[in-house]
Design an enzyme around this catalytic site. Structure first.
Site, PDB file in Angstrom:
ATOM      1  N   SER A  44       0.830  -1.211   0.000  1.00 31.78           N
ATOM      2  CA  SER A  44       0.000   0.000   0.000  1.00 31.78           C
ATOM      3  C   SER A  44       0.864   1.260   0.000  1.00 31.78           C
ATOM      4  CB  SER A  44      -0.917   0.010   1.219  1.00 31.78           C
ATOM      5  OG  SER A  44      -1.816  -1.066   1.164  1.00 31.78           O
ATOM      6  N   ASN A 120      -7.108   0.603   0.051  1.00 30.50           N
ATOM      7  CA  ASN A 120      -6.937  -0.005   1.363  1.00 30.50           C
ATOM      8  C   ASN A 120      -7.713   0.828   2.387  1.00 30.50           C
ATOM      9  OD1 ASN A 120      -6.163  -0.985   3.825  1.00 30.50           O
ATOM     10  ND2 ASN A 120      -3.993  -1.210   3.298  1.00 30.50           N
ATOM     11  N   CYS A 123      -6.718  -1.701   6.699  1.00 27.71           N
ATOM     12  CA  CYS A 123      -5.586  -2.027   7.578  1.00 27.71           C
ATOM     13  C   CYS A 123      -6.077  -1.876   9.028  1.00 27.71           C
ATOM     14  CB  CYS A 123      -4.410  -1.093   7.312  1.00 27.71           C
ATOM     15  SG  CYS A 123      -3.040  -1.395   8.449  1.00 27.71           S
ATOM     16  N   ASN A 185      -9.028  -8.150   4.471  1.00 27.74           N
ATOM     17  CA  ASN A 185      -7.751  -7.755   5.072  1.00 27.74           C
ATOM     18  C   ASN A 185      -7.595  -8.554   6.373  1.00 27.74           C
ATOM     19  OD1 ASN A 185      -5.423  -6.210   5.938  1.00 27.74           O
ATOM     20  ND2 ASN A 185      -6.148  -4.531   4.640  1.00 27.74           N
ATOM     21  N   THR A 186      -6.592  -8.249   7.148  1.00 28.19           N
ATOM     22  CA  THR A 186      -6.294  -9.045   8.346  1.00 28.19           C
ATOM     23  C   THR A 186      -7.292  -8.774   9.481  1.00 28.19           C
ATOM     24  OG1 THR A 186      -4.726  -7.312   8.921  1.00 28.19           O
ATOM     25  CG2 THR A 186      -3.838  -9.270   7.873  1.00 28.19           C
ATOM     26  N   GLY A 210      -3.002 -15.660   7.454  1.00 31.39           N
ATOM     27  CA  GLY A 210      -2.591 -17.057   7.421  1.00 31.39           C
ATOM     28  C   GLY A 210      -3.774 -18.001   7.550  1.00 31.39           C
ATOM     29  N   GLY A 236      -7.306 -14.425   2.135  1.00 32.12           N
ATOM     30  CA  GLY A 236      -7.259 -14.765   3.552  1.00 32.12           C
ATOM     31  C   GLY A 236      -7.012 -16.237   3.774  1.00 32.12           C
ATOM     32  N   GLY A 237      -5.759 -16.567   4.088  1.00 29.81           N
ATOM     33  CA  GLY A 237      -5.450 -17.928   4.536  1.00 29.81           C
ATOM     34  C   GLY A 237      -5.297 -18.973   3.461  1.00 29.81           C
TER      35      GLY A 237
END
Ligand code: RRO
Length: 296
Positions: A44, A120, A123, A185-186, A210, A236-237
């Site tokens: 980003s 983004n 985050c 996103n995470t 992960g 994602g993962g």
């Protein structure tokens, strides 16, 4: 057989390098493209250079990675040569961009030449940025609209899972004119060093990625596919071809791979081969399995 079209971009396969991994230089983006990615997304990029959060910024856990990099980047003013270099690999190069408001986002999108933009707004650990604005549907809609006015390139919006209902922000992105949404996103998380009682990350908390977050991401893709008319890109993962099949069955048109690249740089070509073999064994195409779970 794996070719995929998403918001006008032709991909040789539906597997993209996710933002934040190997995405800071043209050389590393080119390398991931040459390792088989169908498209690559940059780290980003913001309006001014940012050093990021203090170390430690990343920790490996049993369930995945926790990071709080803190949007480190050299600013959009220095980044065009990296995108131009990455383009030599012959796959679409998508610029991930962030800002504090619609005006910052549109300045960057108006100045950068990329095949698409990924906004983004997700985050989970950057004050004033990312999920702090991306959890408000009105802001998501306004930022998307402003970027659409600033560029002719396709605009994707990367959504945060740190909300009660991701379809609210997904619908806001769609209303703002987004060409696709990216989920997810995470997930916000924290780890503590039990010898000292200190938080492990310099920023105290961060974002979990992960394999552990895959079911969360699959559910988000599933819900967005049901609620939206624009394509959903899953993230994602993902660490194997079976995960990709699952995401596509949930309703993803394409997917992004991030954390798993750290364990296997050839993950894109490995997954492509297995995915192709699986589809031909089942006599299925990507279109056949797209959104399949919704038929049941
Ligand atoms: O740089 C980061 O700390 C970061 C970003 Br921009 C993001 O979108 N997601 C994340 O987990 N980390």
């Amino acid at each position: 057989m794996l070719t995929t079209k998403i918001s006008g971009l032709e991909l040789k396969n539906p597997l993209m390098l996710a933002a934040g991994i190997m995405g800071t230089t043209g050389g590393s983006l080119k390398r991931m493209a040459r390792c088989g990615a169908g498209a690559v997304i940059t780290k980003s990029i913001g309006i001014e250079p940012k050093p990021g959060h203090p170390n430690p910024t990343m920790v490996k856990l049993r369930c995945g990675y926790l990071n709080a990099m803190g949007l480190p980047n050299p600013s959009y003013k220095l980044f065009q040569p990296e995108i131009d270099e990455a383009k030599h690999a012959g796959v679409p190069v998508i610029a991930s961009i962030f800002g504090v408001d619609a005006s910052e986002f549109s300045v960057i999108a108006g100045a950068i030449n990329a095949d698409a933009f990924e906004l983004n707004v997700s985050c989970p650990h950057a004050e004033g940025y990312g999920a702090e604005i991306g959890t408000d549907p009105a802001l998501v809609e306004g930022i998307t609209k402003a970027v659409k006015n600033a560029t002719d390139a396709p605009v994707w919006v990367k959504l945060t899972p740190n909300v009660a209902d991701i379809t609210e922000t997904g619908l806001a992105a769609q209303k703002g004119g987004a060409d696709a949404v990216v989920a997810i996103n995470t997930l916000r998380g924290m780890a503590i060093d039990i010898e000292s009682g200190h938080p492990i990350l310099g920023n105290r908390f961060g974002g979990l990625s992960g394999h552990g977050i895959k079911p969360v991401a699959v559910k988000c893709v599933h819900d967005l596919y049901s609620a939206l008319d624009i394509p959903v890109i899953g993230c994602g993962g993902i660490s194997g071809w079976e995960d990709v099949v699952e995401f596509i069955m949930a309703g993803a048109r394409a997917v992004q791979i991030g954390s798993a690249v750290g364990d296997n740089i050839n993950i894109f070509s490995d997954i492509s081969s297995c995915l192709e073999a699986f589809l031909s064994l089942k006599l299925w195409t990507l279109d056949d399995i797209y959104g399949m779970v919704h038929e049941i």
